[in-house]
Design an enzyme around this catalytic site. Structure first.
Site, mmCIF file in Angstrom:
data_model
loop_
_atom_site.group_PDB
_atom_site.id
_atom_site.type_symbol
_atom_site.label_atom_id
_atom_site.label_comp_id
_atom_site.label_asym_id
_atom_site.label_seq_id
_atom_site.Cartn_x
_atom_site.Cartn_y
_atom_site.Cartn_z
ATOM 1 N N ASP A 160 22.483 -2.891 -63.199
ATOM 2 C CA ASP A 160 22.371 -4.339 -63.042
ATOM 3 C C ASP A 160 22.983 -5.056 -64.238
ATOM 4 O O ASP A 160 23.724 -6.042 -64.089
ATOM 5 C CB ASP A 160 20.892 -4.705 -62.877
ATOM 6 C CG ASP A 160 20.687 -6.209 -62.750
ATOM 7 O OD1 ASP A 160 21.441 -6.849 -61.996
ATOM 8 O OD2 ASP A 160 19.777 -6.744 -63.401
ATOM 9 N N GLU A 168 23.786 -0.727 -57.554
ATOM 10 C CA GLU A 168 23.602 -0.969 -58.986
ATOM 11 C C GLU A 168 23.363 0.352 -59.726
ATOM 12 O O GLU A 168 23.909 0.562 -60.826
ATOM 13 C CB GLU A 168 22.413 -1.909 -59.201
ATOM 14 C CG GLU A 168 22.698 -3.353 -58.810
ATOM 15 C CD GLU A 168 21.506 -4.259 -59.053
ATOM 16 O OE1 GLU A 168 21.720 -5.474 -59.202
ATOM 17 O OE2 GLU A 168 20.362 -3.747 -59.080
#
Length: 347
Positions: A65, A133
């Site tokens: 992320d 992610e």
């Protein structure tokens, strides 16, 4: 017996080879350390542990992320020269938001590689985006930042996302919030808290969301629309993350509807009022021109005035009187003789 042993040895190798091939189709390169990618594909729902610690992709998701935000921010910053920080932030958020990542994972075929129990569909609503992610986190650990930049540029932005189109696409958080309020029959209001100018003289606005009178989040921007959009977005996030905020909203709604539903004690009157007629007072009546009916006294006064008026002699009939005494034949003859005698004397 020997053939069965050989098959069991070949089976893991065959699966490993298939995973390498599938990852190459997604990444555009072969992994160096496959264990990072295996971990990235492992969802926490399978409940696997190693030395008492859970083994899943949550830590890689956290890392990916951060890396994805930095890479996309780097690309957006270079692509849109001269654009303000707010524009760059909005563009980046549209790319890295969960809905976009879910669609990207589906299009790339990443969802087919995820190891998950798949029992809870609501729990897995962001499964693909989270795994993407984690995959970027695995690329970072395996190949470094430049490999992540190349992957995002070549395999995502150039193939799956039109950067210019997504930058100017309007994500209407205000519309989404209003729609949620309408579905739940709660009242919403946007309150202007502040309007001023920044150091460069540009006007700025700060709005606050009120749901059933309960304060939501504030948003500031260079236009009313921009500030309301930000306030709506933050309020939506708060509604998702804070159950106590939703409880406060619906408690306020209950109080409002309870007051609206209380019965009225006074029964409406059925008498029809004639209040549309204007009633004049005495002073108003006297000011109105009227024509009175003639009285006996009025008639007498008018007769007197007529006698005094010389211009009305030819029309004066006042010498004509009615004698109520009845005359005899003798009196009439005597009167005629007196009149004739008087005329002779005049001659």
């Amino acid at each position: 017996m020997l053939s069965n042993i050989i098959d069991r040895i070949r089976l893991p190798f065959r699966k490993e080879k298939e995973l390498f091939s599938a990852l190459y189709d997604i990444l555009g390169f072969y992994p160096h350390d496959i264990k990072h990618y295996k971990l990235a594909l492992m969802h926490k729902s399978i409940m696997r542990k190693e030395k008492g610690k859970p083994i899943n992709n949550e830590r890689l998701e956290f890392l990916g992320d951060a890396i994805l935000g930095a890479v996309v921010g780097d690309i957006v910053y270079s692509h849109f020269e001269g654009k303000r920080e707010g524009f760059l932030t909005n563009t980046r958020s549209k790319i890295v938001q969960r809905d976009t990542l879910n669609k990207l994972s589906q299009e790339m075929g990443l969802n087919n590689l995820i190891m998950s129990s798949g029992h809870n569909s609501s729990h897995n609503s962001y499964l693909g985006g989270n795994t993407l992610e984690a995959l970027i986190g695995a690329i970072y650990l395996d190949k470094g930042y430049n490999a992540c930049m190349k992957f995002v540029q070549k395999r995502i932005l150039s193939k799956l996302i039109d950067l210019d189109k997504v930058a100017y696409k309007e994500v209407n958080f205000k519309s989404k919030l209003i729609e949620w309020c309408q579905k739940n029959r709660v009242e919403i209001e946007y309150k202007l808290l502040e309007q001023k100018k920044d150091n460069d003289g540009n006007p700025t606005f700060t709005y606050q969301v009120l749901i059933e009178g309960v304060e939501g989040c504030n948003g500031s921007g260079y236009s009313k629309k921009e500030s309301q959009q930000l306030a709506s977005k933050l309020t939506l996030q708060r509604l998702r993350r804070e159950p106590q905020y939703i409880d406060a909203v619906f408690a306020a709604k209950t109080d409002r509807t309870k007051m609206e539903e209380e019965p009225t004690q006074t029964v409406p009157d059925t008498e029809v009022k004639d209040d549309f007629i204007i009633i004049q007072d005495v002073s108003e009546k006297q000011s109105v021109e009227t024509i009175p009916l003639p009285s006996a006294k009025t008639k007498k006064n008018k007769e007197t005035e007529t006698q005094k008026d010389p211009k009305s002699d030819e029309f004066d009939l006042s010498d004509i009187t009615h004698n109520p005494v009845e005359q005899t034949r003798e009196s009439i003859i005597a009167a005629a003789e007196d009149a004739a005698f008087a005329e002779e004397n005049i001659r």
